[in-house]
Design a protein around this motif. Structure first.
Motif, PDB file in Angstrom:
ATOM      1  N   SER A  56     -10.217-107.702  12.615  1.00 42.15           N
ATOM      2  CA  SER A  56     -10.811-106.409  12.254  1.00 42.15           C
ATOM      3  C   SER A  56     -10.711-106.188  10.759  1.00 42.15           C
ATOM      4  N   GLN A  57     -11.802-105.750  10.160  1.00 40.28           N
ATOM      5  CA  GLN A  57     -11.792-105.400   8.741  1.00 40.28           C
ATOM      6  C   GLN A  57     -11.364-103.954   8.521  1.00 40.28           C
ATOM      7  N   ASN A  58     -11.193-103.192   9.584  1.00 38.55           N
ATOM      8  CA  ASN A  58     -10.672-101.832   9.494  1.00 38.55           C
ATOM      9  C   ASN A  58      -9.415-101.730  10.348  1.00 38.55           C
ATOM     10  N   PRO A  59      -8.303-101.226   9.784  1.00 41.30           N
ATOM     11  CA  PRO A  59      -7.055-101.165  10.551  1.00 41.30           C
ATOM     12  C   PRO A  59      -6.973 -99.972  11.493  1.00 41.30           C
ATOM     13  N   SER A  68     -17.522 -97.244   4.782  1.00 36.39           N
ATOM     14  CA  SER A  68     -16.625 -98.365   5.016  1.00 36.39           C
ATOM     15  C   SER A  68     -15.520 -98.039   6.015  1.00 36.39           C
ATOM     16  N   SER A  69     -15.395 -96.787   6.431  1.00 44.43           N
ATOM     17  CA  SER A  69     -14.377 -96.445   7.427  1.00 44.43           C
ATOM     18  C   SER A  69     -14.833 -96.745   8.846  1.00 44.43           C
ATOM     19  N   TYR A  70     -16.050 -97.218   8.993  1.00 44.45           N
ATOM     20  CA  TYR A  70     -16.586 -97.583  10.311  1.00 44.45           C
ATOM     21  C   TYR A  70     -16.752 -99.104  10.389  1.00 44.45           C
ATOM     22  N   PRO A  71     -16.707 -99.636  11.597  1.00 44.40           N
ATOM     23  CA  PRO A  71     -16.543 -99.019  12.910  1.00 44.40           C
ATOM     24  C   PRO A  71     -15.111 -98.476  13.095  1.00 44.40           C
ATOM     25  N   LYS A  72     -14.987 -97.489  13.970  1.00 47.90           N
ATOM     26  CA  LYS A  72     -13.674 -96.939  14.275  1.00 47.90           C
ATOM     27  C   LYS A  72     -13.565 -96.685  15.779  1.00 47.90           C
ATOM     28  N   LYS A  73     -12.324 -96.546  16.214  1.00 46.19           N
ATOM     29  CA  LYS A  73     -12.027 -96.310  17.624  1.00 46.19           C
ATOM     30  C   LYS A  73     -12.639 -97.394  18.512  1.00 46.19           C
ATOM     31  N   ILE A  74     -12.547 -98.620  18.017  1.00 52.24           N
ATOM     32  CA  ILE A  74     -12.918 -99.783  18.833  1.00 52.24           C
ATOM     33  C   ILE A  74     -11.646-100.278  19.522  1.00 52.24           C
ATOM     34  N   TYR A 117     -15.325-116.269  14.928  1.00 52.18           N
ATOM     35  CA  TYR A 117     -14.413-115.277  15.483  1.00 52.18           C
ATOM     36  C   TYR A 117     -14.690-115.092  16.978  1.00 52.18           C
ATOM     37  N   GLY A 118     -13.619-114.944  17.748  1.00 47.06           N
ATOM     38  CA  GLY A 118     -13.821-114.576  19.140  1.00 47.06           C
ATOM     39  C   GLY A 118     -14.334-113.155  19.251  1.00 47.06           C
ATOM     40  N   PHE A 119     -13.556-112.214  18.674  1.00 44.64           N
ATOM     41  CA  PHE A 119     -13.912-110.793  18.639  1.00 44.64           C
ATOM     42  C   PHE A 119     -13.796-110.333  17.188  1.00 44.64           C
ATOM     43  N   LEU A 120     -14.851-109.682  16.671  1.00 46.30           N
ATOM     44  CA  LEU A 120     -14.895-109.317  15.254  1.00 46.30           C
ATOM     45  C   LEU A 120     -15.309-107.864  15.084  1.00 46.30           C
ATOM     46  N   VAL A 121     -14.511-107.109  14.315  1.00 46.11           N
ATOM     47  CA  VAL A 121     -14.886-105.749  13.904  1.00 46.11           C
ATOM     48  C   VAL A 121     -15.232-105.827  12.427  1.00 46.11           C
ATOM     49  N   LEU A 122     -16.497-105.604  12.107  1.00 49.89           N
ATOM     50  CA  LEU A 122     -17.041-105.899  10.782  1.00 49.89           C
ATOM     51  C   LEU A 122     -17.540-104.619  10.125  1.00 49.89           C
ATOM     52  N   LYS A 123     -17.016-104.296   8.949  1.00 45.45           N
ATOM     53  CA  LYS A 123     -17.470-103.099   8.240  1.00 45.45           C
ATOM     54  C   LYS A 123     -18.464-103.482   7.155  1.00 45.45           C
ATOM     55  N   ASN A 154     -27.084 -99.402   6.280  1.00 47.12           N
ATOM     56  CA  ASN A 154     -27.879 -98.748   5.245  1.00 47.12           C
ATOM     57  C   ASN A 154     -27.347 -97.349   5.002  1.00 47.12           C
ATOM     58  N   SER A 155     -27.720 -96.763   3.862  1.00 48.37           N
ATOM     59  CA  SER A 155     -27.176 -95.474   3.429  1.00 48.37           C
ATOM     60  C   SER A 155     -27.781 -94.296   4.172  1.00 48.37           C
ATOM     61  N   ASN A 156     -28.756 -94.523   5.057  1.00 46.42           N
ATOM     62  CA  ASN A 156     -29.374 -93.424   5.791  1.00 46.42           C
ATOM     63  C   ASN A 156     -28.588 -93.024   7.035  1.00 46.42           C
ATOM     64  N   THR A 157     -27.566 -93.793   7.379  1.00 45.45           N
ATOM     65  CA  THR A 157     -26.801 -93.513   8.575  1.00 45.45           C
ATOM     66  C   THR A 157     -25.822 -92.372   8.334  1.00 45.45           C
ATOM     67  N   ILE A 158     -25.814 -91.404   9.212  1.00 42.44           N
ATOM     68  CA  ILE A 158     -24.848 -90.315   9.128  1.00 42.44           C
ATOM     69  C   ILE A 158     -23.503 -90.825   9.621  1.00 42.44           C
ATOM     70  N   GLY A 159     -22.453 -90.636   8.849  1.00 45.43           N
ATOM     71  CA  GLY A 159     -21.160 -91.179   9.190  1.00 45.43           C
ATOM     72  C   GLY A 159     -20.669 -90.760  10.560  1.00 45.43           C
ATOM     73  N   ALA A 160     -20.917 -89.513  10.936  1.00 45.96           N
ATOM     74  CA  ALA A 160     -20.421 -89.022  12.218  1.00 45.96           C
ATOM     75  C   ALA A 160     -21.070 -89.737  13.396  1.00 45.96           C
ATOM     76  N   GLU A 161     -22.190 -90.407  13.138  1.00 45.84           N
ATOM     77  CA  GLU A 161     -22.894 -91.080  14.219  1.00 45.84           C
ATOM     78  C   GLU A 161     -22.795 -92.603  14.110  1.00 45.84           C
ATOM     79  N   ALA A 162     -21.938 -93.095  13.240  1.00 40.87           N
ATOM     80  CA  ALA A 162     -21.831 -94.535  13.063  1.00 40.87           C
ATOM     81  C   ALA A 162     -21.050 -95.158  14.220  1.00 40.87           C
ATOM     82  N   THR A 163     -20.948 -96.475  14.201  1.00 40.35           N
ATOM     83  CA  THR A 163     -20.368 -97.225  15.315  1.00 40.35           C
ATOM     84  C   THR A 163     -18.942 -96.773  15.611  1.00 40.35           C
TER      85      THR A 163
END
Length: 478
Positions: free
Chosen positions: A394-397, A366-372, A354-360, A322-331
């Motif tokens: 992963s949907q984020n490279p 859309s730049s999150y999740p990061k540093k997974i 999927y065995g392991f999935l990173v889903l944005k 949702n749009s209420n999430t602060i980006g700096a605190e996202a996954t």
């Protein structure tokens, strides 16, 4: 054959506080309770739980028709509490104004429950929501120990709910065979999960050790058919400092779900889940995912854990919804180490697995999740007809896999990661030590029968338990 629960208990014995003799102890029958599992003991139980003496139920079964509140900081042990069907006359649907019935509650102070079972009854439509109907509610306590506490029985709600509390430990226990009517109307929030084994909200320093959760379902025909929807084994939201060790979840909609409400009541800011560790735990036969880290989950580690026969994904890391999430605190900043996803997509209606999935989320941050970082892990499909589309996706490279392997995937082993150190050589021997941990007086034979992977190195498990437990604060004696 070695018993996991005994092994964990032996290590914990040097860390937990010794029992202190109470100033006084009384039996529940001394207050006039009958304890025959039939007689309404509500009046006597209210008197007992309002007293200052520790309580012993003498392994009897007591019936209540209303909430029972533990008023003082006492120890309560050795009984089964059963909610009478009479309690449903004012709390059940179709009355949409009903708010549900918390059965055994403790507000503030400290709490200690040992060898306690709560039976929620057999009415599939009883209850209101996981937030308002719990078999056991722990709210605002400063220290709590629930040892070998179990929950069963039907209706919407939670087995054990911990909210706005600090330094709470669930040690052992079995939460099992809970179901609700999927035909019950949604409440005003239209929430998805209607039944949760353990619900932790806005708390700090929570430990769940050696608990087993199994068979949480919905049904649309009075309980004949079991539907794996709208149920969670464990749900955690807004919690700082979470430690899950040697937990087994089986036959649920979602396994272990770190997600949920993002704000503190009163609008004081977003908090999310942070500083968590999950180790030596397993999820079997989850309709959607085994382990999920979503919205604002950050700064965490999941290791030596296994997801077997998850419908959609064994392990999923997803961005804000949702749009209420602060980006700096996202996954972000989550490591999955030495984990296994096996036979993902089994008996599933999901369009992909999927065995392991990173889903944005393309709509919000859309730049999150990061540093997974997913490392030393395996995605494997041993079915005669494989159903796992991707081993690691992963949907984020901007996320990384390192030293991983995928076996018998349909489309690709690893896709979408940054500089993926994906290898095709087998590292199966390295993963012989993965343990999904059978618990609650169950030998390792149970774990192997579930189709989990590999053998077991006892020396490694003991070393891991000592290392993990010594790095977590178990609080001071109460």
């Amino acid at each position: 054959m070695i018993n996991i629960k005994i092994l964990v208990a032996s290590i914990l014995s040097g860390l937990l506080c010794p029992e202190v003799a109470p100033a006084c102890e009384r039996t529940l029958q001394s207050y006039g309770a009958v304890g025959d599992g039939v007689t309404d003991d509500t009046f006597a139980l209210n008197a007992a739980f309002s007293d200052v003496c520790d309580l012993d139920g003498e392994w009897l079964t007591y019936v209540t028709t209303s909430e029972l509140r533990i008023e003082n900081d006492i120890h309560v042990k050795n009984f089964e509490l059963r909610l009478s069907e009479l309690a449903c006359t004012t709390e059940c649907y179709p009355s949409l104004s009903a708010v549900g019935t918390d059965i055994l509650t403790k507000y503030g102070g400290t709490v200690s429950l040992k060898n306690v079972t709560v039976n929620r009854g057999a009415n599939l439509a009883n209850g209101r929501s996981p937030d308002s109907t719990a078999a056991i509610l722990i709210s605002g306590v400063t220290s709590g120990l629930l040892e070998d506490v179990s929950v069963t029985g039907d209706g919407i709600g939670s087995g054990i709910r911990v909210v706005d509390s600090d330094n709470v430990e669930l040690n052992g226990g079995l939460i099992h065979d809970m179901k609700f009517s999927s035909e019950t109307p949604l409440d005003a929030s239209g929430e998805h999960e209607r039944l949760q084994g353990i619900l932790v909200q806005r708390s700090t320093n929570v430990r769940i050790l050696g608990t087993k959760i199994e068979r949480l379902h919905s049904t649309d025909d009075g309980g004949v058919t079991y539907l794996p929807f709208q149920t969670d084994g464990i749900t955690v939201s807004g919690t700082d400092g979470l430690f899950i060790l040697s937990v087994a979840v089986e036959s649920v909609g979602e396994g272990i779900d770190l997600t949920g409400n993002l704000t503190i009541p009163g609008g004081s800011g977003l908090v999310g889940n942070r500083n968590f560790e999950i180790a030596h735990s397993s999820v079997f036969d989850a309709h959607s995912w085994g382990f999920k880290f979503a919205n604002t989950a950050r700064h965490g580690l999941v290791r030596d854990s296994t997801a077997v026969r998850s419908g959609y994904a064994g392990f999923v890391f997803s961005g804000p919804s949702n749009s209420n999430t602060i980006g700096a605190e996202a996954t972000q900043n989550i490591i999955a180490d030495n984990c296994l996803a096996k036979d993902t997509g089994y008996n599933s209606s999901w369009p992909a697995a999927y065995g392991f999935l990173v889903l944005k989320n393309d709509n919000f941050f859309s730049s999150y999740p990061k540093k997974i970082v997913i490392r030393n892990s395996v995605a494997k499909d041993d079915q005669a007809i494989p159903t796992m589309n991707y081993g690691f996706f992963s949907q984020n490279p901007i996320n990384v896999v390192n030293n991983v392997d995928s076996y018998h995937h349909i489309i690709d082993g690893a896709s979408g990661f940054d500089s993926a150190a994906y290898t095709t050589s087998t590292i199966e021997a390295h993963h012989q030590n993965i343990l999904g941990c059978a618990v609650k007086d169950t030998s390792l034979e149970w774990w192997f029968e579930k189709g989990a992977f590999g053998g077991w190195d006892e020396a490694r498990l003991v070393a891991d338990l000592n290392d993990l437990l010594n790095r977590h604060d178990f609080g001071s004696c109460q």
